[in-house]
Design a protein around this motif. Sequence first.
Motif, PDB file in Angstrom:
ATOM      1  N   ARG A  75       0.835  -1.202   0.000  1.00 46.61           N
ATOM      2  CA  ARG A  75       0.000   0.000   0.000  1.00 46.61           C
ATOM      3  C   ARG A  75       0.865   1.244   0.000  1.00 46.61           C
ATOM      4  N   GLY A  76       0.344   2.282  -0.617  1.00 41.84           N
ATOM      5  CA  GLY A  76       0.952   3.600  -0.548  1.00 41.84           C
ATOM      6  C   GLY A  76       0.092   4.511   0.297  1.00 41.84           C
ATOM      7  N   GLN A  77       0.370   5.796   0.233  1.00 43.02           N
ATOM      8  CA  GLN A  77      -0.387   6.775   0.988  1.00 43.02           C
ATOM      9  C   GLN A  77      -1.865   6.725   0.607  1.00 43.02           C
ATOM     10  N   GLN A  78      -2.760   6.800   1.604  1.00 43.53           N
ATOM     11  CA  GLN A  78      -4.204   6.835   1.391  1.00 43.53           C
ATOM     12  C   GLN A  78      -4.701   5.636   0.584  1.00 43.53           C
ATOM     13  N   GLN A  79      -4.154   4.435   0.883  1.00 44.30           N
ATOM     14  CA  GLN A  79      -4.610   3.174   0.304  1.00 44.30           C
ATOM     15  C   GLN A  79      -4.240   2.989  -1.168  1.00 44.30           C
ATOM     16  N   ASN A  80      -3.378   3.829  -1.740  1.00 37.45           N
ATOM     17  CA  ASN A  80      -2.909   3.602  -3.098  1.00 37.45           C
ATOM     18  C   ASN A  80      -2.139   2.291  -3.164  1.00 37.45           C
ATOM     19  N   LYS A  81      -2.245   1.586  -4.302  1.00 41.59           N
ATOM     20  CA  LYS A  81      -1.555   0.305  -4.443  1.00 41.59           C
ATOM     21  C   LYS A  81      -0.087   0.527  -4.785  1.00 41.59           C
ATOM     22  N   TRP A  82       0.741  -0.424  -4.349  1.00 45.55           N
ATOM     23  CA  TRP A  82       2.159  -0.391  -4.706  1.00 45.55           C
ATOM     24  C   TRP A  82       2.470  -1.667  -5.473  1.00 45.55           C
ATOM     25  N   HIS A  83       2.919  -1.528  -6.721  1.00 45.89           N
ATOM     26  CA  HIS A  83       3.199  -2.673  -7.576  1.00 45.89           C
ATOM     27  C   HIS A  83       4.677  -2.995  -7.545  1.00 45.89           C
ATOM     28  N   SER A  84       5.018  -4.279  -7.317  1.00 51.27           N
ATOM     29  CA  SER A  84       6.415  -4.676  -7.268  1.00 51.27           C
ATOM     30  C   SER A  84       6.573  -6.099  -7.794  1.00 51.27           C
ATOM     31  N   GLU A  85       7.502  -6.257  -8.721  1.00 48.40           N
ATOM     32  CA  GLU A  85       7.801  -7.583  -9.260  1.00 48.40           C
ATOM     33  C   GLU A  85       8.639  -8.352  -8.244  1.00 48.40           C
ATOM     34  N   PRO A  86       8.250  -9.592  -7.885  1.00 50.24           N
ATOM     35  CA  PRO A  86       8.941 -10.347  -6.839  1.00 50.24           C
ATOM     36  C   PRO A  86      10.433 -10.497  -7.103  1.00 50.24           C
ATOM     37  N   GLY A  87      11.225 -10.259  -6.051  1.00 51.06           N
ATOM     38  CA  GLY A  87      12.659 -10.488  -6.102  1.00 51.06           C
ATOM     39  C   GLY A  87      13.481  -9.427  -6.795  1.00 51.06           C
ATOM     40  N   LYS A  88      12.850  -8.367  -7.277  1.00 48.25           N
ATOM     41  CA  LYS A  88      13.593  -7.368  -8.046  1.00 48.25           C
ATOM     42  C   LYS A  88      13.659  -5.997  -7.377  1.00 48.25           C
ATOM     43  N   ASN A  89      12.880  -5.786  -6.333  1.00 52.35           N
ATOM     44  CA  ASN A  89      12.811  -4.468  -5.715  1.00 52.35           C
ATOM     45  C   ASN A  89      12.979  -4.554  -4.207  1.00 52.35           C
ATOM     46  N   LEU A  90      13.057  -3.410  -3.574  1.00 51.28           N
ATOM     47  CA  LEU A  90      13.079  -3.358  -2.119  1.00 51.28           C
ATOM     48  C   LEU A  90      11.694  -3.007  -1.604  1.00 51.28           C
ATOM     49  N   THR A  91      11.112  -3.913  -0.843  1.00 48.58           N
ATOM     50  CA  THR A  91       9.859  -3.663  -0.135  1.00 48.58           C
ATOM     51  C   THR A  91      10.106  -4.065   1.314  1.00 48.58           C
ATOM     52  N   PHE A  92      10.177  -3.085   2.198  1.00 53.12           N
ATOM     53  CA  PHE A  92      10.534  -3.390   3.578  1.00 53.12           C
ATOM     54  C   PHE A  92       9.922  -2.370   4.532  1.00 53.12           C
ATOM     55  N   SER A  93       9.898  -2.734   5.795  1.00 57.65           N
ATOM     56  CA  SER A  93       9.397  -1.845   6.842  1.00 57.65           C
ATOM     57  C   SER A  93      10.384  -1.823   8.001  1.00 57.65           C
ATOM     58  N   ILE A  94      10.501  -0.651   8.609  1.00 58.37           N
ATOM     59  CA  ILE A  94      11.384  -0.463   9.763  1.00 58.37           C
ATOM     60  C   ILE A  94      10.524  -0.129  10.970  1.00 58.37           C
ATOM     61  N   LEU A  95      10.762  -0.815  12.070  1.00 59.41           N
ATOM     62  CA  LEU A  95      10.085  -0.504  13.329  1.00 59.41           C
ATOM     63  C   LEU A  95      10.944   0.470  14.123  1.00 59.41           C
ATOM     64  N   LEU A  96      10.376   1.624  14.433  1.00 56.35           N
ATOM     65  CA  LEU A  96      11.050   2.612  15.283  1.00 56.35           C
ATOM     66  C   LEU A  96      10.185   2.900  16.493  1.00 56.35           C
ATOM     67  N   LEU A 194      20.402  -5.783  -3.921  1.00 55.87           N
ATOM     68  CA  LEU A 194      19.322  -5.329  -3.051  1.00 55.87           C
ATOM     69  C   LEU A 194      19.774  -5.151  -1.605  1.00 55.87           C
ATOM     70  N   LYS A 195      20.481  -6.141  -1.073  1.00 59.97           N
ATOM     71  CA  LYS A 195      20.882  -6.069   0.333  1.00 59.97           C
ATOM     72  C   LYS A 195      21.876  -4.934   0.577  1.00 59.97           C
ATOM     73  N   LEU A 196      22.719  -4.644  -0.398  1.00 58.44           N
ATOM     74  CA  LEU A 196      23.659  -3.536  -0.257  1.00 58.44           C
ATOM     75  C   LEU A 196      22.918  -2.204  -0.195  1.00 58.44           C
ATOM     76  N   LEU A 197      21.924  -2.035  -1.078  1.00 61.94           N
ATOM     77  CA  LEU A 197      21.141  -0.804  -1.059  1.00 61.94           C
ATOM     78  C   LEU A 197      20.333  -0.705   0.223  1.00 61.94           C
ATOM     79  N   LEU A 198      19.771  -1.818   0.675  1.00 68.77           N
ATOM     80  CA  LEU A 198      19.026  -1.830   1.930  1.00 68.77           C
ATOM     81  C   LEU A 198      19.922  -1.411   3.089  1.00 68.77           C
ATOM     82  N   SER A 199      21.132  -1.932   3.135  1.00 67.54           N
ATOM     83  CA  SER A 199      22.076  -1.587   4.198  1.00 67.54           C
ATOM     84  C   SER A 199      22.392  -0.092   4.189  1.00 67.54           C
ATOM     85  N   ASP A 200      22.622   0.460   3.003  1.00 69.17           N
ATOM     86  CA  ASP A 200      22.938   1.887   2.887  1.00 69.17           C
ATOM     87  C   ASP A 200      21.761   2.752   3.333  1.00 69.17           C
TER      88      ASP A 200
END
Length: 279
Positions: A75-96, A194-200
């Motif tokens: 999901r994006g802001q205000q319930q907008n959909k987020w399209h992502s092809e499996p294994g090719k992008n970064l889709t993650f959440s951080i708990l703060l 992907l993991k390198l970009l995620l780390s950065d």
Amino acid sequence: MIYFLPSKRFSFGRADKYYNSTLQNNTFSGLFVGQNLVTLTEVDSTNNFLKQALANSTPLTDGTVIMAESQFAGRGQQQNKWHSEPGKNLTFSILLKPTFLPVNQQFNLNLAISVGIINALTKVLGTGVKIKWPNDVYFNDKKLGGVLIENIIQGQSIKNSIVGIGLNVNQTEFAGWVPNPISVKQILQKDYELKLLLSDICACIEAAYLILKAGNIARLKAFFMQNLYWLDELRPFKTGEHVFNGIIKDVTQTGQLAVSIDGELRLYSFKEIEFLNKS
């Protein structure tokens, strides 16, 4: 040191829905963001996964990162959909856990997250990376990603913040309904780890978050404004059926967009104003 817990399964809600995952500790070089990394094979939404975990009192440390190889209901802001092809992008959440931040200052967290993402992506892509108000990540006039922050309030403070981030990395073909997409691969003309970009990104978000915690909001705001899409440019906008030209002048401390229209400054909240991109 990295620990692997093979075939660990999480089950929230429906008894027949499971999430295959690998739990890694001390994966990144920062102090806390990414030190606990859970990689999910498939999940509806990493934000939903974290919300369910917190609702079930699952012990999760500050800075825990949930990364999905495939996210089928992002999901994006205000319930907008987020399209992502499996294994090719970064889709993650951080708990703060920004308990130091009063509820009426919660937009400052958006500032810190935006600054962290821009810092990380600029190191990879150079100039051209901007934040499009309120929380899209742009490269020139194309959408590179987005952010969705969901805060859990306790009293007058924020108990937990779930920061969902989606970035187009190695995907080159997008659904027709996706507006103005671009990916890191399309910009660099090569795949990116992907993991390198995620780390950065996690390292840069942590640095900006610590600036926020130290109370140096002015520093974050200045960097945010320097990298705000369409700042001080005469551009076309739309509110309802009304199309007009305006100039973005500021973003208020509560997150409203300040636009100058024929010399008059007007404030807009989320979804009250639309950017009319050329492409």
